[in-house]
Enzyme design. Structure first.
Site, PDB file in Angstrom:
ATOM      1  NE  ARG A  44      -3.935   1.882   2.755  1.00  0.00           N
ATOM      2  CZ  ARG A  44      -4.915   2.504   2.055  1.00  0.00           C
ATOM      3  NH1 ARG A  44      -5.324   2.092   1.037  1.00  0.00           N
ATOM      4  NH2 ARG A  44      -5.379   3.778   2.583  1.00  0.00           N
ATOM      5  CG  HIS A  48      -1.664   5.057  -0.921  1.00  0.00           C
ATOM      6  ND1 HIS A  48      -2.382   5.930   0.128  1.00  0.00           N
ATOM      7  CD2 HIS A  48      -2.453   4.184  -1.637  1.00  0.00           C
ATOM      8  CE1 HIS A  48      -3.728   5.054  -0.008  1.00  0.00           C
ATOM      9  NE2 HIS A  48      -3.859   4.137  -1.117  1.00  0.00           N
ATOM     10  CD1 TRP A 187     -11.616  -6.535  -0.505  1.00  0.00           C
ATOM     11  CD2 TRP A 187      -9.656  -6.298   0.503  1.00  0.00           C
ATOM     12  NE1 TRP A 187     -11.241  -4.991  -0.565  1.00  0.00           N
ATOM     13  CE2 TRP A 187     -10.188  -4.821   0.236  1.00  0.00           C
ATOM     14  CE3 TRP A 187      -8.557  -6.024   1.514  1.00  0.00           C
ATOM     15  CZ2 TRP A 187      -9.418  -3.606   0.553  1.00  0.00           C
ATOM     16  CZ3 TRP A 187      -7.945  -5.037   1.758  1.00  0.00           C
ATOM     17  CH2 TRP A 187      -8.703  -3.757   1.448  1.00  0.00           C
TER      18      TRP A 187
HETATM   19 FE1  CCH Z   1      -6.349  -0.375  -1.858  1.00  0.00          FE
HETATM   20  N1  CCH Z   1      -7.367   0.017  -0.269  1.00  0.00           N
HETATM   21  N2  CCH Z   1      -7.611   0.618  -2.864  1.00  0.00           N
HETATM   22  N3  CCH Z   1      -5.226  -0.786  -3.511  1.00  0.00           N
HETATM   23  N4  CCH Z   1      -5.089  -1.452  -0.740  1.00  0.00           N
HETATM   24  C1  CCH Z   1      -6.973  -0.163   1.257  1.00  0.00           C
HETATM   25  C2  CCH Z   1      -6.274  -1.225   1.580  1.00  0.00           C
HETATM   26  C3  CCH Z   1      -5.061  -1.787   0.712  1.00  0.00           C
HETATM   27  C4  CCH Z   1      -8.419   1.312  -2.468  1.00  0.00           C
HETATM   28  C5  CCH Z   1      -8.941   1.629  -1.004  1.00  0.00           C
HETATM   29  C6  CCH Z   1      -8.627   0.888  -0.079  1.00  0.00           C
HETATM   30  C7  CCH Z   1      -5.448  -0.171  -4.762  1.00  0.00           C
HETATM   31  C8  CCH Z   1      -6.616   0.357  -5.212  1.00  0.00           C
HETATM   32  C9  CCH Z   1      -7.498   0.835  -4.381  1.00  0.00           C
HETATM   33  C10 CCH Z   1      -3.971  -2.215  -1.158  1.00  0.00           C
HETATM   34  C11 CCH Z   1      -3.392  -2.106  -2.476  1.00  0.00           C
HETATM   35  C12 CCH Z   1      -3.898  -1.269  -3.347  1.00  0.00           C
HETATM   36  C13 CCH Z   1      -8.004   0.345   1.995  1.00  0.00           C
HETATM   37  C14 CCH Z   1      -8.050   0.086   3.654  1.00  0.00           C
HETATM   38  C15 CCH Z   1      -8.703   0.964   1.547  1.00  0.00           C
HETATM   39  C16 CCH Z   1      -9.698   1.900   1.730  1.00  0.00           C
HETATM   40  C17 CCH Z   1      -6.900   0.944   4.280  1.00  0.00           C
HETATM   41  C18 CCH Z   1      -7.077   0.497   5.783  1.00  0.00           C
HETATM   42  O1  CCH Z   1      -7.794   0.993   6.616  1.00  0.00           O
HETATM   43  O2  CCH Z   1      -5.953   0.291   6.189  1.00  0.00           O
HETATM   44  C19 CCH Z   1      -9.374   1.995  -3.566  1.00  0.00           C
HETATM   45  C20 CCH Z   1     -10.843   2.860  -3.403  1.00  0.00           C
HETATM   46  C21 CCH Z   1      -8.718   1.547  -4.695  1.00  0.00           C
HETATM   47  C22 CCH Z   1      -9.032   1.963  -5.934  1.00  0.00           C
HETATM   48  O3  CCH Z   1     -10.213   2.236  -6.360  1.00  0.00           O
HETATM   49  C23 CCH Z   1      -4.317  -0.545  -5.822  1.00  0.00           C
HETATM   50  C24 CCH Z   1      -4.350  -0.297  -7.092  1.00  0.00           C
HETATM   51  C25 CCH Z   1      -3.432  -1.398  -4.863  1.00  0.00           C
HETATM   52  C26 CCH Z   1      -2.326  -1.726  -5.210  1.00  0.00           C
HETATM   53  C27 CCH Z   1      -1.735  -2.069  -6.416  1.00  0.00           C
HETATM   54  C28 CCH Z   1      -3.463  -2.904  -0.184  1.00  0.00           C
HETATM   55  C29 CCH Z   1      -2.280  -3.869  -0.286  1.00  0.00           C
HETATM   56  C30 CCH Z   1      -4.376  -2.821   1.057  1.00  0.00           C
HETATM   57  C31 CCH Z   1      -4.096  -3.465   2.279  1.00  0.00           C
HETATM   58  C32 CCH Z   1      -3.245  -2.573   3.240  1.00  0.00           C
HETATM   59  C33 CCH Z   1      -3.106  -3.207   4.593  1.00  0.00           C
HETATM   60  O4  CCH Z   1      -2.524  -2.749   5.752  1.00  0.00           O
HETATM   61  O5  CCH Z   1      -3.331  -4.582   4.836  1.00  0.00           O
END
Ligand code: CCH
Length: 285
Positions: A44, A48, A187
């Site tokens: 993440r 970002h 998920w």
């Molecule tokens: Fe994402 N993401 N993401 N994401 N994401 C969150 C967590 C992860 C969106 C929203 C969220 C991508 C696209 C999108 C990861 C990778 C990717 C969370 C929870 C949200 C909300 C955050 C929290 O509360 O900790 C949205 C909206 C989009 C697109 O529309 C893409 C692209 C990627 C990478 C290629 C990963 C990995 C996580 C998990 C992080 C963790 O701490 O476990």
């Protein structure tokens, strides 16, 4: 003096492999976090750092590592990513010649490979920039929105429908946290293994609005332990997106290949590389 600290030190693939190995080692050592791995939050961070890119102005992207500074570190979308940056600080101390921007992207690659995902060819050469290069808030996606928003945000980076869906498959990893985004839960059933399960569940599972006081999100009807964001469900509500979701749900190999290509592109957006050479670093076994 220490050759590796001097300005003329030119790192080789072997030097980057050492950084990779150190991150991989720390992922195993510091396993008392979340579902047992910092890997997802490192992915993440890399995303970002890169996903702020705007192709019209050429601003944002992984070059610069400007999330070290407020205001970017305080953008709502970046809540919780300090944990990932702090996890990597000892690696930066051990290998002071690597830039934060290269380190953060390399850490995303390391996490995906170590969590059994595809090989991600990676290219060094990013330079850190100062606070003046921070991007404005609002460049990263808002999970409460729909397919129109996904296309606007990822279109601004230069991605097409297929790449948008492939990248979304990273939600195979990790979970949402109520104290970060407000959303809650993983998920799929293996949040520390990179798979195509996110797509299979989107197609095969029935999703209902979760009944709770938090932000609108979906829960699976079978176990009520999994979650999907509104933007995740948009991937099956939209006919063009859904075609790719179905392809990836059926064929993990196709997903791995197309994810890898899109992730390489994401990590390189807006970076003024001087070298064409990419390294495929070795996964530890
Ligand atoms: Fe994402 N993401 N993401 N994401 N994401 C969150 C967590 C992860 C969106 C929203 C969220 C991508 C696209 C999108 C990861 C990778 C990717 C969370 C929870 C949200 C909300 C955050 C929290 O509360 O900790 C949205 C909206 C989009 C697109 O529309 C893409 C692209 C990627 C990478 C290629 C990963 C990995 C996580 C998990 C992080 C963790 O701490 O476990």
């Amino acid at each position: 003096g220490d050759a590796k600290a001097s300005a003329t030190f030119v790192p080789t693939q072997d030097d980057y492999q050492k950084v990779y190995n150190e991150i991989a080692r720390l992922l195993v050592e510091k396993d008392d976090y979340d579902d047992g791995s910092y890997g997802p939050v490192l992915v993440r961070l890399a995303w970002h750092a890169s996903g702020t890119y705007d192709k019209e102005t050429g601003t944002g992207g992984s070059n610069g590592a400007t999330m070290r500074f407020a205001p970017e570190s305080d953008h709502g979308a970046n809540a919780g990513l300090k944990l990932a940056r702090d996890f990597l600080e000892p690696v930066k101390q051990k290998f002071p010649w690597i830039t934060y921007s290269d380190l953060w992207t390399l850490a995303g690659v390391t996490a995906i490979q170590e969590l059994q995902g595809p090989a991600i060819p990676w290219r060094p050469g990013r330079q850190d920039r100062d606070v003046a290069a921070c991007t404005p808030d609002g460049r990263l996606p808002d999970a409460s929105k729909d397919q129109k928003h996904i296309r606007a945000i990822f279109g601004r980076m230069g991605f097409d429908d297929r790449e948008m869906v492939a990248l979304s498959g990273a939600h195979s990893l990790g979970r949402a946290h109520t104290d970060r985004s407000g959303y809650d839960g993983p998920w799929d059933f293996s949040p520390t293994v990179f798979t195509n399960e996110f797509f299979r569940l989107l197609v095969e599972e029935k999703w209902a609005w979760k009944k709770w006081n938090g932000p609108d999100q979906f829960t699976d009807k079978t176990t009520k332990t999994l979650m999907m964001l509104p933007t995740d469900l948009a991937l099956v509500k939209d006919k063009e997106f859904k075609k790719h979701v179905e392809r990836y749900a059926k064929d993990s190999e196709v997903f791995f290949k197309e994810f890898s290509d899109a992730f390489v592109k994401l990590l390189e957006l807006g970076v003024p590389f001087t070298s064409e050479e990419r390294y495929t670093l070795k996964t530890s076994s």
